[in-house]
Design a protein around this motif. Structure first.
Motif, PDB file in Angstrom:
ATOM      1  N   MET A  48      -4.437   4.232 -44.715  1.00  8.90           N
ATOM      2  CA  MET A  48      -5.041   3.258 -45.648  1.00  8.90           C
ATOM      3  C   MET A  48      -6.547   3.191 -45.427  1.00  8.90           C
ATOM      4  O   MET A  48      -6.994   3.027 -44.305  1.00  8.90           O
ATOM      5  CB  MET A  48      -4.433   1.874 -45.408  1.00  8.90           C
ATOM      6  CG  MET A  48      -5.133   0.791 -46.213  1.00  8.90           C
ATOM      7  SD  MET A  48      -4.215  -0.753 -46.265  1.00  8.90           S
ATOM      8  CE  MET A  48      -2.690  -0.260 -47.032  1.00  8.90           C
ATOM      9  N   LYS A  73     -10.596   1.908 -45.758  1.00 11.68           N
ATOM     10  CA  LYS A  73     -11.240   0.664 -45.358  1.00 11.68           C
ATOM     11  C   LYS A  73     -11.257  -0.379 -46.471  1.00 11.68           C
ATOM     12  O   LYS A  73     -11.044  -1.565 -46.238  1.00 11.68           O
ATOM     13  CB  LYS A  73     -12.683   0.967 -44.924  1.00 11.68           C
ATOM     14  CG  LYS A  73     -13.105   0.234 -43.665  1.00 11.68           C
ATOM     15  CD  LYS A  73     -14.436   0.775 -43.145  1.00 11.68           C
ATOM     16  CE  LYS A  73     -14.812   0.124 -41.832  1.00 11.68           C
ATOM     17  NZ  LYS A  73     -16.083   0.624 -41.292  1.00 11.68           N
ATOM     18  N   THR A  88      -7.835  -1.973 -46.971  1.00  9.76           N
ATOM     19  CA  THR A  88      -7.585  -2.920 -45.881  1.00  9.76           C
ATOM     20  C   THR A  88      -8.343  -4.219 -46.117  1.00  9.76           C
ATOM     21  O   THR A  88      -7.797  -5.313 -45.983  1.00  9.76           O
ATOM     22  CB  THR A  88      -8.018  -2.321 -44.533  1.00  9.76           C
ATOM     23  OG1 THR A  88      -7.303  -1.110 -44.319  1.00  9.76           O
ATOM     24  CG2 THR A  88      -7.747  -3.287 -43.400  1.00  9.76           C
ATOM     25  N   TYR A 106      -6.612  -6.393 -48.865  1.00 13.90           N
ATOM     26  CA  TYR A 106      -5.457  -7.133 -48.361  1.00 13.90           C
ATOM     27  C   TYR A 106      -5.899  -8.264 -47.446  1.00 13.90           C
ATOM     28  O   TYR A 106      -5.419  -9.397 -47.545  1.00 13.90           O
ATOM     29  CB  TYR A 106      -4.492  -6.199 -47.607  1.00 13.90           C
ATOM     30  CG  TYR A 106      -3.671  -5.329 -48.528  1.00 13.90           C
ATOM     31  CD1 TYR A 106      -2.596  -5.867 -49.233  1.00 13.90           C
ATOM     32  CD2 TYR A 106      -3.961  -3.987 -48.712  1.00 13.90           C
ATOM     33  CE1 TYR A 106      -1.843  -5.089 -50.089  1.00 13.90           C
ATOM     34  CE2 TYR A 106      -3.209  -3.201 -49.560  1.00 13.90           C
ATOM     35  CZ  TYR A 106      -2.148  -3.748 -50.251  1.00 13.90           C
ATOM     36  OH  TYR A 106      -1.408  -2.991 -51.108  1.00 13.90           O
ATOM     37  N   ILE A 128      -2.601  -3.647 -40.165  1.00 14.94           N
ATOM     38  CA  ILE A 128      -2.628  -2.555 -41.150  1.00 14.94           C
ATOM     39  C   ILE A 128      -1.238  -2.005 -41.476  1.00 14.94           C
ATOM     40  O   ILE A 128      -0.938  -1.759 -42.651  1.00 14.94           O
ATOM     41  CB  ILE A 128      -3.592  -1.443 -40.687  1.00 14.94           C
ATOM     42  CG1 ILE A 128      -5.037  -1.960 -40.775  1.00 14.94           C
ATOM     43  CG2 ILE A 128      -3.423  -0.192 -41.526  1.00 14.94           C
ATOM     44  CD1 ILE A 128      -6.097  -0.958 -40.384  1.00 14.94           C
ATOM     45  N   PHE A 143       0.150  -4.138 -44.094  1.00 18.57           N
ATOM     46  CA  PHE A 143      -0.513  -3.891 -45.375  1.00 18.57           C
ATOM     47  C   PHE A 143       0.047  -2.625 -46.021  1.00 18.57           C
ATOM     48  O   PHE A 143       0.268  -2.572 -47.232  1.00 18.57           O
ATOM     49  CB  PHE A 143      -2.025  -3.723 -45.180  1.00 18.57           C
ATOM     50  CG  PHE A 143      -2.723  -4.964 -44.677  1.00 18.57           C
ATOM     51  CD1 PHE A 143      -2.107  -6.214 -44.749  1.00 18.57           C
ATOM     52  CD2 PHE A 143      -4.004  -4.887 -44.143  1.00 18.57           C
ATOM     53  CE1 PHE A 143      -2.748  -7.358 -44.295  1.00 18.57           C
ATOM     54  CE2 PHE A 143      -4.660  -6.022 -43.688  1.00 18.57           C
ATOM     55  CZ  PHE A 143      -4.024  -7.260 -43.758  1.00 18.57           C
ATOM     56  N   GLU A 144       0.269  -1.627 -45.206  1.00 17.45           N
ATOM     57  CA  GLU A 144       0.744  -0.361 -45.767  1.00 17.45           C
ATOM     58  C   GLU A 144       2.144  -0.483 -46.348  1.00 17.45           C
ATOM     59  O   GLU A 144       2.435   0.089 -47.401  1.00 17.45           O
ATOM     60  CB  GLU A 144       0.703   0.736 -44.688  1.00 17.45           C
ATOM     61  CG  GLU A 144      -0.725   1.200 -44.419  1.00 17.45           C
ATOM     62  CD  GLU A 144      -0.806   2.231 -43.299  1.00 17.45           C
ATOM     63  OE1 GLU A 144       0.167   2.327 -42.513  1.00 17.45           O
ATOM     64  OE2 GLU A 144      -1.840   2.917 -43.204  1.00 17.45           O
TER      65      GLU A 144
END
Lengths: 151, 151
Positions: free
Chosen positions: A1, A3, A6, A9, B114, B117-118
DNA sequence: CTCCATTAGTACGATATCGCACTATTAAGT
DNA sequence: ACTTAATAGTGCGATATCGTACTAATGGAG
């Protein structure tokens, strides 16, 4: 993912956190003495999802240790907003039921928030929030499923 | 305000609360021992808004009693994430500054999120959240202004 | 300058939340 | 049936958060 994703989110959830902080602090200040946000959210959950469940189920629903839920429920019982009954299906367990006072408490608490809603509605009508609601629910369900993930 | 509108606002804020609960509990579980969500949110605020402000300003920003902020800041200092300096403009007051450890702590904490988030991004790409972000920010500013309202 | 209301921070006691350990009960394996 | 592991709730001690009261410093009125 990457920057930027990220950051999106993270910014989103940061805003969620700030909003919750503002709303919770505002609503809690309007609750009767001795009642906290934790009491209100449990009552609200019982109305929405239905009562008669176990304390442990509530603790899991709120992502909270069961000892905390024991304490919160004791407060509700003390204020006459809920009652504990033995669970006929499991002698270790209990059931949590709302009282009439509990249901009316919720109505009154929501009513105190209406002036805030009205001030918000001058700039942001309910329709705009209604448009976003499905996304929030989808996101909530997703995170709910994700709780057990290991990493 | 009619019943349906009230229900929309209330449902919206209820979802906000649930989302915050899920995200906070998930993130807090990933923080190093001894550090809580309160520490992370303060660090995060200092990075976003800038450090050097007073404890009282932080307390107001988070809608939290100043005694609570004193305690939270003491924890940050104890863990070497922030430092308190005398305020040259007011001898009653102090300034809160981030340390390098504080800044890297934030980066690490965000990095642990992260994977979540993914997983979310498989169903809800960042763009969909980005679309909604301005509304959340507008709402936040509105509620922020509304804090002092009497009724 | 003096007085005094206001402000920034802290000390302290009360309650909320949490983690750990324990009991009672249930469920599972044999 | 018996033994053991797992589960539901609680007791208890530790920390977090909060409200009240206090000290030190500031700022404004006279």
């Amino acid at each position: 993912m990457d920057k930027e994703q990220t950051a999106t989110y993270f910014s989103f959830f940061t805003e969620i956190g700030i909003l919750d902080q503002l709303v919770s602090a505002g609503l809690e200040a309007r609750l009767p003495a001795g009642l906290l946000m934790s009491h209100f959210t449990v009552i609200n959950h019982l109305v929405r999802v239905g009562d008669g469940g176990t304390p442990l189920a509530l603790a899991r629903a709120f992502q909270v240790p069961k000892t905390t839920m024991t304490h919160t429920l004791a407060g509700l019982v003390k204020h006459g907003l809920a009652e504990m009954r033995p669970n006929p299906k499991d002698k270790r367990s209990k059931q949590v039921w709302l009282t009439e006072e509990g249901r009316s408490f919720r109505k009154v608490a929501i009513a105190t928030a209406i002036p805030v809603f009205e001030r918000v509605s001058r700039k942001i009508p309910a329709e705009r929030l209604a448009e976003v609601l499905p996304l929030l629910q989808e996101l909530r369900e997703l995170l709910d499923e994700d709780r057990d993930a290991k990493d």
